[in-house]
Design a protein around this motif. Structure first.
Motif, PDB file in Angstrom:
ATOM      1  N   ASP A 137      -6.398  -1.149  13.870  1.00  0.00           N
ATOM      2  CA  ASP A 137      -6.932  -2.110  14.809  1.00  0.00           C
ATOM      3  C   ASP A 137      -8.178  -2.305  15.014  1.00  0.00           C
ATOM      4  O   ASP A 137      -8.750  -1.293  14.893  1.00  0.00           O
ATOM      5  CB  ASP A 137      -5.921  -2.016  16.362  1.00  0.00           C
ATOM      6  N   GLY A 138      -8.472  -3.424  14.997  1.00  0.00           N
ATOM      7  CA  GLY A 138     -10.066  -3.606  15.265  1.00  0.00           C
ATOM      8  C   GLY A 138     -10.927  -3.614  13.965  1.00  0.00           C
ATOM      9  O   GLY A 138     -12.263  -3.417  14.104  1.00  0.00           O
ATOM     10  N   THR A 139     -10.402  -3.294  12.934  1.00  0.00           N
ATOM     11  CA  THR A 139     -10.873  -2.895  11.498  1.00  0.00           C
ATOM     12  C   THR A 139     -10.673  -4.171  10.565  1.00  0.00           C
ATOM     13  O   THR A 139      -9.455  -4.654  10.510  1.00  0.00           O
ATOM     14  CB  THR A 139     -10.549  -1.523  11.058  1.00  0.00           C
ATOM     15  N   ASP A 140     -11.569  -4.319   9.648  1.00  0.00           N
ATOM     16  CA  ASP A 140     -11.194  -5.387   8.555  1.00  0.00           C
ATOM     17  C   ASP A 140     -11.006  -4.502   7.172  1.00  0.00           C
ATOM     18  O   ASP A 140     -11.993  -4.082   6.706  1.00  0.00           O
ATOM     19  CB  ASP A 140     -12.030  -6.312   8.576  1.00  0.00           C
ATOM     20  N   GLY A 141      -9.800  -4.661   6.526  1.00  0.00           N
ATOM     21  CA  GLY A 141      -9.504  -3.994   5.302  1.00  0.00           C
ATOM     22  C   GLY A 141      -9.668  -2.588   5.408  1.00  0.00           C
ATOM     23  O   GLY A 141      -9.762  -1.888   4.230  1.00  0.00           O
ATOM     24  N   ILE A 142      -8.922  -2.050   6.441  1.00  0.00           N
ATOM     25  CA  ILE A 142      -8.874  -0.587   6.462  1.00  0.00           C
ATOM     26  C   ILE A 142      -7.368  -0.264   6.768  1.00  0.00           C
ATOM     27  O   ILE A 142      -6.945  -0.833   7.662  1.00  0.00           O
ATOM     28  CB  ILE A 142      -9.751   0.309   7.319  1.00  0.00           C
ATOM     29  N   VAL A 143      -6.634   0.637   5.942  1.00  0.00           N
ATOM     30  CA  VAL A 143      -5.221   0.856   5.918  1.00  0.00           C
ATOM     31  C   VAL A 143      -5.090   2.451   6.214  1.00  0.00           C
ATOM     32  O   VAL A 143      -5.718   3.061   5.387  1.00  0.00           O
ATOM     33  CB  VAL A 143      -4.348   0.381   4.953  1.00  0.00           C
ATOM     34  N   LYS A 144      -4.422   2.859   7.222  1.00  0.00           N
ATOM     35  CA  LYS A 144      -4.324   4.407   7.300  1.00  0.00           C
ATOM     36  C   LYS A 144      -2.753   4.558   6.792  1.00  0.00           C
ATOM     37  O   LYS A 144      -1.783   4.135   7.067  1.00  0.00           O
ATOM     38  CB  LYS A 144      -4.222   4.513   8.899  1.00  0.00           C
ATOM     39  N   VAL A 196       0.855  -1.400  -0.031  1.00  0.00           N
ATOM     40  CA  VAL A 196       0.105  -0.066   0.091  1.00  0.00           C
ATOM     41  C   VAL A 196       0.947   1.275   0.096  1.00  0.00           C
ATOM     42  O   VAL A 196       0.641   2.401  -0.778  1.00  0.00           O
ATOM     43  CB  VAL A 196      -0.737   0.028   1.265  1.00  0.00           C
ATOM     44  N   ALA A 197       2.028   1.334   0.912  1.00  0.00           N
ATOM     45  CA  ALA A 197       3.003   2.496   0.829  1.00  0.00           C
ATOM     46  C   ALA A 197       3.542   2.429  -0.657  1.00  0.00           C
ATOM     47  O   ALA A 197       3.756   3.649  -0.941  1.00  0.00           O
ATOM     48  CB  ALA A 197       3.976   2.160   1.898  1.00  0.00           C
ATOM     49  N   ARG A 198       3.920   1.587  -1.086  1.00  0.00           N
ATOM     50  CA  ARG A 198       4.632   1.795  -2.579  1.00  0.00           C
ATOM     51  C   ARG A 198       3.500   2.349  -3.530  1.00  0.00           C
ATOM     52  O   ARG A 198       3.779   3.263  -4.122  1.00  0.00           O
ATOM     53  CB  ARG A 198       4.978   0.354  -3.019  1.00  0.00           C
ATOM     54  N   VAL A 199       2.190   2.001  -3.428  1.00  0.00           N
ATOM     55  CA  VAL A 199       1.203   2.430  -4.590  1.00  0.00           C
ATOM     56  C   VAL A 199       1.064   3.689  -4.069  1.00  0.00           C
ATOM     57  O   VAL A 199       1.141   4.706  -5.040  1.00  0.00           O
ATOM     58  CB  VAL A 199      -0.039   1.474  -4.367  1.00  0.00           C
ATOM     59  N   ALA A 232      11.303   7.392   7.287  1.00  0.00           N
ATOM     60  CA  ALA A 232      11.457   6.675   5.838  1.00  0.00           C
ATOM     61  C   ALA A 232      11.034   5.463   5.671  1.00  0.00           C
ATOM     62  O   ALA A 232      11.446   4.629   6.337  1.00  0.00           O
ATOM     63  CB  ALA A 232      12.824   6.968   5.391  1.00  0.00           C
ATOM     64  N   PRO A 233       9.994   5.053   4.606  1.00  0.00           N
ATOM     65  CA  PRO A 233       9.428   3.567   4.691  1.00  0.00           C
ATOM     66  C   PRO A 233      10.787   2.817   4.342  1.00  0.00           C
ATOM     67  O   PRO A 233      10.536   1.530   4.900  1.00  0.00           O
ATOM     68  CB  PRO A 233       8.562   3.638   3.594  1.00  0.00           C
ATOM     69  N   ALA A 234      11.808   3.252   3.555  1.00  0.00           N
ATOM     70  CA  ALA A 234      12.833   2.391   3.227  1.00  0.00           C
ATOM     71  C   ALA A 234      13.765   1.955   4.421  1.00  0.00           C
ATOM     72  O   ALA A 234      14.867   1.255   4.204  1.00  0.00           O
ATOM     73  CB  ALA A 234      13.495   2.733   1.725  1.00  0.00           C
ATOM     74  N   GLY A 254       2.762   5.728  -2.677  1.00  0.00           N
ATOM     75  CA  GLY A 254       4.159   6.706  -2.729  1.00  0.00           C
ATOM     76  C   GLY A 254       4.569   7.115  -4.415  1.00  0.00           C
ATOM     77  O   GLY A 254       5.273   7.890  -4.593  1.00  0.00           O
ATOM     78  N   THR A 255       3.850   6.588  -5.118  1.00  0.00           N
ATOM     79  CA  THR A 255       3.761   7.021  -6.562  1.00  0.00           C
ATOM     80  C   THR A 255       3.192   8.631  -6.501  1.00  0.00           C
ATOM     81  O   THR A 255       3.720   9.452  -7.670  1.00  0.00           O
ATOM     82  CB  THR A 255       2.867   6.052  -7.299  1.00  0.00           C
ATOM     83  N   TYR A 256       2.338   8.900  -5.780  1.00  0.00           N
ATOM     84  CA  TYR A 256       1.702  10.331  -5.943  1.00  0.00           C
ATOM     85  C   TYR A 256       2.257  11.296  -4.825  1.00  0.00           C
ATOM     86  O   TYR A 256       1.896  12.397  -4.728  1.00  0.00           O
ATOM     87  CB  TYR A 256       0.323  10.371  -5.731  1.00  0.00           C
ATOM     88  N   GLY A 257       3.197  10.782  -4.049  1.00  0.00           N
ATOM     89  CA  GLY A 257       3.952  11.718  -2.990  1.00  0.00           C
ATOM     90  C   GLY A 257       4.504  11.083  -2.022  1.00  0.00           C
ATOM     91  O   GLY A 257       4.548   9.507  -2.059  1.00  0.00           O
ATOM     92  N   THR A 258       5.280  11.656  -1.028  1.00  0.00           N
ATOM     93  CA  THR A 258       6.080  10.799  -0.036  1.00  0.00           C
ATOM     94  C   THR A 258       5.078  10.296   0.749  1.00  0.00           C
ATOM     95  O   THR A 258       4.252  11.202   1.362  1.00  0.00           O
ATOM     96  CB  THR A 258       6.890  11.798   0.626  1.00  0.00           C
ATOM     97  N   VAL A 259       5.256   9.071   1.302  1.00  0.00           N
ATOM     98  CA  VAL A 259       4.403   8.260   2.233  1.00  0.00           C
ATOM     99  C   VAL A 259       5.470   8.136   3.593  1.00  0.00           C
ATOM    100  O   VAL A 259       6.372   7.335   3.446  1.00  0.00           O
ATOM    101  CB  VAL A 259       4.018   7.043   1.757  1.00  0.00           C
ATOM    102  N   TYR A 260       4.817   8.457   4.666  1.00  0.00           N
ATOM    103  CA  TYR A 260       5.381   8.549   5.780  1.00  0.00           C
ATOM    104  C   TYR A 260       5.463   6.959   6.489  1.00  0.00           C
ATOM    105  O   TYR A 260       6.240   6.456   7.057  1.00  0.00           O
ATOM    106  CB  TYR A 260       5.128   9.583   6.957  1.00  0.00           C
ATOM    107  N   ALA A 261       4.030   6.419   6.586  1.00  0.00           N
ATOM    108  CA  ALA A 261       3.644   5.327   7.116  1.00  0.00           C
ATOM    109  C   ALA A 261       2.558   4.910   6.360  1.00  0.00           C
ATOM    110  O   ALA A 261       1.460   5.605   6.023  1.00  0.00           O
ATOM    111  CB  ALA A 261       3.621   5.422   8.579  1.00  0.00           C
ATOM    112  N   ALA A 262       2.407   3.432   6.410  1.00  0.00           N
ATOM    113  CA  ALA A 262       0.872   2.838   6.016  1.00  0.00           C
ATOM    114  C   ALA A 262       0.716   1.851   7.151  1.00  0.00           C
ATOM    115  O   ALA A 262       1.372   0.670   7.181  1.00  0.00           O
ATOM    116  CB  ALA A 262       1.136   2.352   4.613  1.00  0.00           C
ATOM    117  N   THR A 263      -0.196   1.685   7.979  1.00  0.00           N
ATOM    118  CA  THR A 263      -0.450   0.936   9.030  1.00  0.00           C
ATOM    119  C   THR A 263      -2.072   0.423   8.904  1.00  0.00           C
ATOM    120  O   THR A 263      -2.772   1.220   8.713  1.00  0.00           O
ATOM    121  CB  THR A 263      -0.086   1.623  10.433  1.00  0.00           C
TER     122      THR A 263
END
Length: 595
Positions: free
Chosen positions: A243-250, A226-229, A499-501, A231-240
């Protein structure tokens, strides 16, 4: 009275007593048995007090005439003292009575119930009634004490709207009316009409937020994908994953522009898996749908990160009201927003142009759910590329979250004082060296960080000449040394660039750098200057060379053959001239004395 001087000796008027000499005043005071020390004003004041006391005493001594002096002998009648007339009784006014002003009135005791009511009143004094009874005026009889009853029109329904707004004088009256209508047993559904933004609404409507919530990401998709996708449109700090949700990424991105670009490109379009039933939905707050998600639905508590209740303990979500976030910047009013939801009968209760959000009301719970499932995260009104986010809102004022108090910082232009850096940072200057900068950060990113502590004049990241990749370090030049002190105090080894990397990225470290003060001198036109060995003039040539013989053989006859015997033959190492040769050369070029 015993000890008092006869009043005949004391002048009757204050002016006459004031004209007495100091000795005379002392004599009168001494006869009266009073103290005689002090200056004339003190003595005169003491005499005046004595006169006032004797005049104010009760008894015959005030009204009685002064004692007559003893009669003179008969032989000397001319020496007899004249008869002194009795002193008239003077009406001495009583001392003035100073009126003491009455004490200020005691402050009225505060009505604790009234004070508590004023503090709790958040302005939610309207009640949403849907469906509304006919005729509409019948609501006045049901809602005793209401101020007004107005129909809530929708662009689709027009005057035949089935919703109504009942206004009350205070929020508490509106809450009591909701409970009263529920107890009547009539087919009328009433709830508080949200016409103000609560704290959690303001947080979700923050136009500077760069946090996105991606719905529809299966557990098989790793967060790094998700972070790489994104990151195509801007700098991504984190993708997590929440908790307690199904299918939701922040997803937390570097800036709002990159987040809006990613939401416009991916929401309602992109699928992480080819066999996915629905594309992902990208929203500005946790999605609140009732069909395809396990998020909170109508009548349930809304929760945020970690399962925390957003609107307080026991807060429930409205079934007919939605919050629209991320409206286009060109939106002008609430009627324009309501027109986008005309098919569902939506009407606008609140429009905030600065926060680019609105609160919508729908005639039924099904209509609100349909709008949420159909348009949430996918509606792009009037060609706007960034989709609008929809979520349910709470209407229970008893569980309304408290407003966060604003943190009062120093006045504008005044920086907080910080301690001086230690000697390990080097000699203080307005320029600092910074390290531990990830490759994803450019000069502008670093500048935004250090501008929080002072004016930044220059940011320079060290780069490799070959490929242009920076070395992870650079320099920041401030306007003064005080800014570097604040940077070291607040940022050094305390601020980490995500930095994700590089998951093990270390905090920024810094030290003082030497501020370059060299300046390039102005270029001067080149002027040929002769070497020092040729400063002596060579003219006239007859004088310079006059001591040489006209015949070459004679000119070189003075040089012994041994002088040339020292020069090496071919294949030998050269040797320097001897001292004798140096003296001969100096004489030959005019360095010696003329013969």
């Amino acid at each position: 009275t015993t000890g008092c001087a006869p009043m005949g000796k004391i002048p009757d008027t204050a002016a006459a007593r004031k004209a007495l000499k100091v000795a005379e005043i002392k004599a009168l005071l001494e006869e009266a048995g009073l103290a005689t020390d002090g200056t004339k004003p003190t003595l005169l004041e003491r005499l005046e007090e004595h006169v006032a006391k004797t005049d104010g005493d009760d008894g015959a001594e005030v009204a009685a005439p002064a004692e007559e002096p003893a009669p003179a002998p008969a032989a000397e009648p001319e020496a007899a003292a004249p008869e002194v007339a009795p002193e008239p009784v003077r009406d001495v006014p009583p001392p003035p009575v100073r009126e003491v002003p009455p004490p200020p009135p005691a402050p009225a005791a505060k009505d604790d119930a009234k004070h508590e009511e004023d503090e709790e009143d958040g302005g939610e004094k309207w009640v949403l009634v849907a469906p509304a009874p006919t005729p509409l005026e019948s609501l006045r009889e049901m809602c005793a004490g209401c101020v007004s009853v107005e129909p809530l029109t929708s662009p689709a329904m027009g005057p035949s709207s089935t919703m109504a707004l009942v206004e009350f004088a205070a929020e508490r009256d509106a809450s009591n009316a909701v409970a009263s209508l529920a107890a009547l047993g009539v087919p009328i559904e009433a709830e508080i009409a949200r016409r103000t933004l609560w704290q959690d609404d303001e947080d979700d409507a923050d136009v500077t937020s760069a946090v996105l919530f991606v719905e529809g990401v299966s557990r098989s998709i790793d967060d790094s994908v998700v972070a790489r996708v994104f990151g195509t449109y801007g700098t991504v700090y984190a993708a997590t994953r929440e908790d307690g949700t199904d299918g939701i990424v922040k997803v937390r991105m570097a800036d709002r522009r990159g987040a809006e670009t990613a939401a416009a490109a991916l929401s309602g379009v992109y699928r992480f898996e080819e066999g996915a039933e629905f594309p992902v939905r990208v929203t500005w707050c946790p999605p609140m749908t009732s069909g395809r998600s396990e998020s909170s639905g109508p009548g349930e508590k809304r929760k945020r990160d970690g399962g925390e209740d957003v609107a307080g303990e026991g807060a429930t979500l409205s079934a007919k009201q939605l919050l629209a976030v991320g409206l286009p910047a060109t939106t002008t009013d609430g009627e324009q927003v309501a027109s986008w939801f005309a098919a569902e009968g939506g009407a606008c209760l609140l429009f905030d142009k600065d926060r680019r959000c609105a609160i919508l009301a729908f005639p039924s719970a099904d209509a609100a759910t349909e709008a949420l499932d159909t348009h949430g995260g996918t509606m792009r009104p009037e060609g706007n590329p960034c989709p609008v986010t929809l979520r349910r809102i709470a209407c229970d004022v008893a569980a309304r979250p408290k407003k966060r108090s604003a943190v009062r910082g120093p006045p504008p232009g005044v920086w907080p004082s910080v301690p001086k850096p230690g000697p390990e940072y080097g000699e203080p200057s307005a320029k600092i060296y910074i390290g531990s900068i990830p490759q994803e950060y450019a000069e502008d990113d670093v500048r935004r960080i250090f501008e929080t502590v002072g004016e930044v004049k220059e940011v320079k990241i060290l780069r490799n000449p070959g490929d242009g990749r920076h070395k992870g370090s650079g320099f920041v030049t401030f306007g003064d040394i005080a800014a570097t002190e604040r940077a070291i105090h607040f940022i050094d080894n305390k601020y980490t660039l995500i930095a994700p990397a590089h998951p093990q990225q270390k905090p920024i470290y810094m030290k003082y750098a030497k501020l370059s003060t060299r300046s390039t001198p102005p270029q001067q036109p080149m002027v040929y200057q002769q070497p020092m060995a040729y400063q002596q003039p060579y003219y006239p040539p007859q004088q310079a060379y006059g001591h040489y013989s006209q015949h070459p053989q004679q000119a070189y006859a003075q040089y012994p053959q041994q002088a040339y015997g020292q020069y090496p033959q071919q294949g030998q190492a050269p040797q320097g001239p001897t001292h004798q040769q140096q003296q001969m050369w100096q004489q030959g070029f005019g360095g010696g004395a003329q013969q």
